[in-house]
Design a protein around this motif. Structure first.
Motif, PDB file in Angstrom:
ATOM      1  N   LYS A  27       7.292  -4.704  -3.862  1.00  0.00           N
ATOM      2  CA  LYS A  27       7.110  -6.042  -4.418  1.00  0.00           C
ATOM      3  C   LYS A  27       6.665  -7.025  -3.348  1.00  0.00           C
ATOM      4  N   GLU A  28       7.084  -6.794  -2.105  1.00  0.00           N
ATOM      5  CA  GLU A  28       6.668  -7.639  -0.994  1.00  0.00           C
ATOM      6  C   GLU A  28       6.462  -6.772   0.229  1.00  0.00           C
ATOM      7  N   ASP A  29       5.660  -7.269   1.143  1.00  0.00           N
ATOM      8  CA  ASP A  29       5.347  -6.508   2.342  1.00  0.00           C
ATOM      9  C   ASP A  29       6.620  -6.220   3.130  1.00  0.00           C
ATOM     10  N   GLY A  30       6.854  -4.933   3.425  1.00  0.00           N
ATOM     11  CA  GLY A  30       8.047  -4.523   4.155  1.00  0.00           C
ATOM     12  C   GLY A  30       9.224  -4.195   3.264  1.00  0.00           C
ATOM     13  N   GLY A  31       9.042  -4.246   1.950  1.00  0.00           N
ATOM     14  CA  GLY A  31      10.133  -3.961   1.025  1.00  0.00           C
ATOM     15  C   GLY A  31      10.232  -2.486   0.683  1.00  0.00           C
ATOM     16  N   ALA A  32      11.188  -2.184  -0.193  1.00  0.00           N
ATOM     17  CA  ALA A  32      11.404  -0.798  -0.614  1.00  0.00           C
ATOM     18  C   ALA A  32      10.342  -0.384  -1.631  1.00  0.00           C
ATOM     19  N   VAL A  33       9.919   0.867  -1.548  1.00  0.00           N
ATOM     20  CA  VAL A  33       8.952   1.394  -2.513  1.00  0.00           C
ATOM     21  C   VAL A  33       9.673   1.632  -3.836  1.00  0.00           C
ATOM     22  N   PRO A  34       9.184   1.071  -4.919  1.00  0.00           N
ATOM     23  CA  PRO A  34       9.857   1.254  -6.215  1.00  0.00           C
ATOM     24  C   PRO A  34       9.516   2.609  -6.839  1.00  0.00           C
ATOM     25  N   TRP A  35      10.103   3.659  -6.290  1.00  0.00           N
ATOM     26  CA  TRP A  35       9.837   4.999  -6.814  1.00  0.00           C
ATOM     27  C   TRP A  35      10.347   5.114  -8.247  1.00  0.00           C
ATOM     28  N   PRO A  36       9.683   5.904  -9.077  1.00  0.00           N
ATOM     29  CA  PRO A  36      10.214   6.145 -10.421  1.00  0.00           C
ATOM     30  C   PRO A  36      11.526   6.921 -10.347  1.00  0.00           C
ATOM     31  N   LYS A  37      12.369   6.721 -11.332  1.00  0.00           N
ATOM     32  CA  LYS A  37      13.677   7.370 -11.363  1.00  0.00           C
ATOM     33  C   LYS A  37      13.639   8.596 -12.270  1.00  0.00           C
ATOM     34  N   MET A  38      14.417   9.585 -11.870  1.00  0.00           N
ATOM     35  CA  MET A  38      14.518  10.795 -12.686  1.00  0.00           C
ATOM     36  C   MET A  38      15.241  10.466 -13.986  1.00  0.00           C
ATOM     37  N   PRO A  39      14.634  10.764 -15.133  1.00  0.00           N
ATOM     38  CA  PRO A  39      15.284  10.447 -16.409  1.00  0.00           C
ATOM     39  C   PRO A  39      16.390  11.447 -16.745  1.00  0.00           C
ATOM     40  N   ASP A  40      17.193  11.093 -17.721  1.00  0.00           N
ATOM     41  CA  ASP A  40      18.233  11.999 -18.216  1.00  0.00           C
ATOM     42  C   ASP A  40      17.579  12.947 -19.219  1.00  0.00           C
ATOM     43  N   LEU A  41      17.469  14.215 -18.855  1.00  0.00           N
ATOM     44  CA  LEU A  41      16.754  15.196 -19.672  1.00  0.00           C
ATOM     45  C   LEU A  41      17.677  16.240 -20.304  1.00  0.00           C
ATOM     46  N   GLY A  82      18.508   9.573 -12.373  1.00  0.00           N
ATOM     47  CA  GLY A  82      18.671   8.338 -11.628  1.00  0.00           C
ATOM     48  C   GLY A  82      18.207   8.401 -10.195  1.00  0.00           C
ATOM     49  N   SER A  83      17.873   9.590  -9.705  1.00  0.00           N
ATOM     50  CA  SER A  83      17.401   9.724  -8.323  1.00  0.00           C
ATOM     51  C   SER A  83      15.926   9.340  -8.227  1.00  0.00           C
ATOM     52  N   ASP A  84      15.511   8.959  -7.017  1.00  0.00           N
ATOM     53  CA  ASP A  84      14.103   8.657  -6.787  1.00  0.00           C
ATOM     54  C   ASP A  84      13.264   9.921  -6.894  1.00  0.00           C
ATOM     55  N   VAL A  85      12.129   9.773  -7.546  1.00  0.00           N
ATOM     56  CA  VAL A  85      11.161  10.874  -7.603  1.00  0.00           C
ATOM     57  C   VAL A  85      10.020  10.476  -6.674  1.00  0.00           C
ATOM     58  N   THR A  86      10.056  10.990  -5.452  1.00  0.00           N
ATOM     59  CA  THR A  86       9.109  10.595  -4.421  1.00  0.00           C
ATOM     60  C   THR A  86       7.867  11.477  -4.441  1.00  0.00           C
ATOM     61  N   LEU A  87       6.945  11.137  -3.540  1.00  0.00           N
ATOM     62  CA  LEU A  87       5.735  11.951  -3.422  1.00  0.00           C
ATOM     63  C   LEU A  87       6.098  13.378  -3.017  1.00  0.00           C
ATOM     64  N   ASP A  88       5.337  14.313  -3.528  1.00  0.00           N
ATOM     65  CA  ASP A  88       5.515  15.737  -3.201  1.00  0.00           C
ATOM     66  C   ASP A  88       6.881  16.265  -3.616  1.00  0.00           C
ATOM     67  N   ALA A  89       7.524  15.586  -4.565  1.00  0.00           N
ATOM     68  CA  ALA A  89       8.827  16.064  -5.039  1.00  0.00           C
ATOM     69  C   ALA A  89       8.657  17.341  -5.863  1.00  0.00           C
ATOM     70  N   TRP A  90       9.607  18.239  -5.696  1.00  0.00           N
ATOM     71  CA  TRP A  90       9.681  19.443  -6.538  1.00  0.00           C
ATOM     72  C   TRP A  90      10.870  19.258  -7.473  1.00  0.00           C
ATOM     73  N   VAL A  91      10.636  19.480  -8.754  1.00  0.00           N
ATOM     74  CA  VAL A  91      11.666  19.265  -9.765  1.00  0.00           C
ATOM     75  C   VAL A  91      12.007  20.604 -10.410  1.00  0.00           C
ATOM     76  N   THR A  92      13.297  20.897 -10.459  1.00  0.00           N
ATOM     77  CA  THR A  92      13.762  22.123 -11.102  1.00  0.00           C
ATOM     78  C   THR A  92      14.580  21.768 -12.333  1.00  0.00           C
ATOM     79  N   LEU A  93      14.247  22.388 -13.457  1.00  0.00           N
ATOM     80  CA  LEU A  93      14.984  22.199 -14.705  1.00  0.00           C
ATOM     81  C   LEU A  93      15.680  23.514 -15.031  1.00  0.00           C
ATOM     82  N   GLU A  94      17.008  23.464 -15.087  1.00  0.00           N
ATOM     83  CA  GLU A  94      17.779  24.665 -15.406  1.00  0.00           C
ATOM     84  C   GLU A  94      17.972  24.721 -16.922  1.00  0.00           C
ATOM     85  N   LEU A  95      17.571  25.844 -17.520  1.00  0.00           N
ATOM     86  CA  LEU A  95      17.496  25.971 -18.979  1.00  0.00           C
ATOM     87  C   LEU A  95      18.510  26.977 -19.516  1.00  0.00           C
TER      88      LEU A  95
END
Length: 345
Positions: A191-205, A257-270
């Protein structure tokens, strides 16, 4: 008769070392001080030197002359604090007579110098950092860059960074400059220079189907090949790809609720819908298993013969034994086991 030679004449005193000259230099101090205070100060120094150099006067006379010269200069040089003193203004009364009155000094505020406007620059935001630098340099700017996020990482490979912020300015030598604030390509801008990157959050799946959950993760910006499927139970096995689209999500990594950053690998246990998810209150590290009564590695829900450990979904007619491939429940030590997908191999 010879007369003795006349004694040599005494050496003539130089004019500026005479008493009259010394007094004259002292009197010249206030005269030059009226013309210019710096000339008066110069004459004061010269007069003091002549008073004390090769002067036959008594020491007390020298001190009096020095003090007098300084006092004469001080009498004619105005006090710097009085330069802005107020003057006398004329004020006419009702009868038209002018009366003089002294007014206090009015302090005139020093005008604040107008700040030089920042140089205009094109909008380079959203461009790759290396391209933005090239264009700004071509426009005559001195270019700098920095990480616009709060993670403190240095910028390497400018082609992998995107411009979020820009600010122009001037150097002391009047060279126009521009400074870019950038983030890694693909990351959202703070939102401003030097601030935190607003990464998307992992949804409740939890309990969403694999097909639906996978789409939601990909929509966050995660590459499709970075979304992995696994089983929620240790002794379960995923069917072929495309056959578990209806299986349900029990656990996600990263968690909701965790940050989903660049190059993130997501595992879904089924899990298969008929089995439900493992209990959420189990101790950390406790790996859940599905019921397997005959302990043949094939969970009961898939095993057509849950009470017969020699038959399972892979070998419904029994495990093959012997070199001739015949089945049976007995044999010697030369048995040749062929048991893929079972706990015996």
């Amino acid at each position: 008769m010879n007369h003795p030679p006349a004694p040599p004449a005494p050496p003539r005193t130089r004019w500026w070392l005479t008493s009259r000259a010394r007094v004259g230099f002292v009197l010249a101090v206030p005269l030059l001080g009226l013309v210019n205070e710096f000339l008066g100060f110069f004459m004061l120094v010269l007069a003091i030197v002549l008073i004390w150099k090769d002067n036959p006067w008594e020491k007390a006379a020298k001190v009096v002359a020095t003090i007098g010269a300084v006092a004469l200069l001080g009498a004619v040089v105005p006090d710097p604090q009085e330069k802005d003193a107020g003057g006398t203004v004329a004020q006419a009364d009702e009868k038209g007579a002018a009366k003089g009155r002294t007014v206090d000094a009015v302090t005139t505020p020093t005008p604040t110098p107008t700040a030089k406007p920042r140089p205009h620059a094109a909008d380079y935001r959203g461009l790759r950092l290396d391209k933005a630098r090239d264009r700004a340099e071509a426009a005559g700017f001195g270019v700098g860059d920095h990480n616009a996020s709060d993670d403190g990482k240095s910028i390497w490979m400018r082609s992998n960074w995107t411009v979020c912020f820009q600010e122009t300015g001037w150097t002391w030598s009047d060279t126009k400059t521009i400074d870019f604030g950038a983030v890694r390509a693909g990351a959202p801008c703070p939102k401003e220079d030097g601030g935190a990157v607003p990464w998307p959050k992992m949804p409740d799946l939890v309990w969403k189907t694999w097909k639906t959950a996978r789409k939601e993760v990909v929509d966050l910006g995660v590459p499709a090949d970075h979304v992995m499927a696994d089983t929620a139970y240790v002794n379960d096995t995923l069917p072929d790809e495309g056959e578990y689209d209806g299986w349900r999500v029990c656990v996600t990594d990263p968690s909701a609720g965790s940050d989903v950053t660049l190059d993130a690998w997501v595992t879904l246990e089924l899990t298969h819908p008929d089995n439900g998810c493992p209990k959420s209150d189990r101790e950390h590290g406790d790996r859940p298993n599905l019921p397997d009564r005959d302990d043949d590695g094939d969970p009961d829900y898939r095993d057509p013969f849950p009470g017969d450990r020699n038959r399972d979904s892979t070998f419904p007619n029994g495990l093959p034994r012997g070199s001739d491939g015949s089945g049976g429940s007995s044999g010697g030590d030369d048995r040749d086991w062929n048991c893929p997908h079972t706990r015996w191999c």
